[in-house]
Design a protein around this motif. Sequence first.
Motif: not given
Lengths: 438, 438
Positions: A147-152, A213-215, A255, A290-292, A294, B25, B28-29, B32, B305-306, B312
Amino acid sequence: MEPVKVGLLGLGTVGGGTVTVLSRNAAEIARRAGRGIEISHAAARDYDPERIQGLEAIGRIGSDAFAVVEDPEVQIVVELIGGYSPALELVLRAIENGKHVVTANKALIARHGNEIFAAARERGVMVGFEAAVAGGIPIIKALREGLAANHIEWIAGIINGTGNFILTEMRDKGRDFADVLAEAQALGYAEADPTFDVEGIDAAHKLTILSSLAFGVPLQFERCFTEGISKVGALDVAYAAELGYRIKHLGITRRSEDGIELRVHPTLIPERRLIANVDGVMNAVLVKGDAVGPTLYYGAGAGALPTASAVVADLVDVTRALTTDPNNRVPHLAFQPDELADTPVMPMEAVQTAYYLRLAALDQPGVMARIASILGEQGISIEAIKQKEPEEGQTHVPLVMLTHRVIERQMNEAIARIEALDSVQGEVTRIRMETLSG
Amino acid sequence: MEPVKVGLLGLGTVGGGTVTVLSRNAAEIARRAGRGIEISHAAARDYDPERIQGLEAIGRIGSDAFAVVEDPEVQIVVELIGGYSPALELVLRAIENGKHVVTANKALIARHGNEIFAAARERGVMVGFEAAVAGGIPIIKALREGLAANHIEWIAGIINGTGNFILTEMRDKGRDFADVLAEAQALGYAEADPTFDVEGIDAAHKLTILSSLAFGVPLQFERCFTEGISKVGALDVAYAAELGYRIKHLGITRRSEDGIELRVHPTLIPERRLIANVDGVMNAVLVKGDAVGPTLYYGAGAGALPTASAVVADLVDVTRALTTDPNNRVPHLAFQPDELADTPVMPMEAVQTAYYLRLAALDQPGVMARIASILGEQGISIEAIKQKEPEEGQTHVPLVMLTHRVIERQMNEAIARIEALDSVQGEVTRIRMETLSG
């Protein structure tokens, strides 16, 4: 290519499982990793050789853990002793000796991870801890890489199998907490001292790791709000069901504008949610990006072989990455170490949730109105209110309410005022409620 | 450190989503990945600049995809055109030029993956295809890395959102296939030509990829058995529900003594299973490993987005692994390329499953006995048999049966014999059934 040499500390449940998996699936693991993975040196104070399949493949078994971390042949040290000491000393010494480390020790990572990762960075070695959270479910890899692309945005997890087993039995059989706990202990699902599991400490360790890990924040176990399940009554489980909810012991981290929420507590969630249907000793983690959107990860959260599955996955990862420039490896906490944020963890009083409230009130005109007006004065709106039938011979009737979202501080004040009423008996039971919908 | 330079082919749904995620993102990307990820050159024949957020961050946008793969500045090519040609030529050319590749193209990987991976190995570059299966769910990473310790036993997945939406609506509203399909097309969930989705071809592409990752065999799309959902009736959905089952369009791949099962078809599964409760356009993949047991991965299987989330994630992976010795990278198909097995894919006739059967029989004494004796002669035992009420004015009554597991060849013969009976009208509806329990 030469096999990678592993030093193993501990031959208990997870240690034995790791030996078994490495031996049973040796050929398949080597086909994936590109070379064999061998335990060349193990240390354990006490173990049962009859019960561990694959023990004969270990080069040398001794009783001195420090001899393993000093063994020049060992490239990766696997720490499966648990606890803080001597685990911390052993891990730090292994790193100092330039060895990579794999551990299943959630308490160690949650409390001392910042120090361990700094030492590892200094020495250019890797520390794998997939097995520290949710057993065999590859949730750390999912958060850190998948999930590295996402703003969790938030995570909600059932990350303690014992607690989930107890709540599932309470719901299915209408039984009380103490009763089910005794059974779980008899079945081996709960420890003789169940505090870590039922009071949420184990879940708080794991949630602390997921939150970092998430934030992209340092590990801050000491700021985690923790409430156990021992006060959840069979009545609450039943009333929640009538209202279309299930009670789960969730670790939640989110967050918000004011900081990061970090909390473990019993939680009402709508029964239609997939995670509400995760029963028994199983674990599941729901992550909102935010991208993926839930995503949910489900599986066995404990046990010899599931946990070993994660330990060995880390061994394969380390083996595959041995030649990588240390600065280009996947960072321990998902974000590069000099890119961690100082977003504060919020005190529980500042967190906003919805609530389920249960109290015993005199069955008289005006009582319900008095309670509702206290809630109104505290800025709390009521979503549902139900007066139950009084039990035989009782002067007070159970009153069950669902509220909309409000800051916990407001609710604390409201509860104190309600408990002070003459018409209300005993304490107000309060269980937090989340929709987990976005 | 200098940002990594990406060349992007295609600015359609997923291409636009990738631009948006990388721009929204970006900070944030980079925290990471350890460095920024920039699209320096994009090519698209036709796109709507108004609808893509973040387009202004792209260095140069042209219409010539080949110019992108020849651009010396580009380090990673992202192929989001879809289809076979010119996608295959572009990907091969990019590899030849020493560029890493990321693609969401399941058809391309399922059919030409062996050739693409061989070329990439030759040139020492990486090919990422997380987005090719189940959209944003990091299932390829889970199989290839997270479960690397396991002997994978089987996988069952809901890997086509359109098909799952249709089956969910059929169950919830008691509606017919054609009716729901028309609505799905109006909502944009189904293509104008829905063949790829409803006939299972899209799912077969994805299943082919999952099977190779799980079992270490080459991609063999042409051997995948594929049956769509267009023949599932509203009646079948209702009868299955009465018996405690749900009908899902599953991709199933399983390792047995005789080889590898590789099949996509409508399937009855017990309604208590978590995966039976995955509804609407959502995807889920259930993986059974020998060490970890069952694990499930759930999320959005399609959408801008998913899918971009997975694209990404691959870009971050490639960025993190840029300095790795090519021989030490995670292998494309989970197993090292010279360690792939030649386990055969079994013909569907040799596969064993349980069955749901529905037929219309004359409401006369002896008819049910005749049918049961044909099944018995073919070695098929019956788990349940139910005669339904005849519809008004019908001479024949619906007869619904559940059988135990049997080789498909036996069932084919039994069905041919039953259909030849004078007392049976029309064809026998057959839907395969799996317990997914171990």
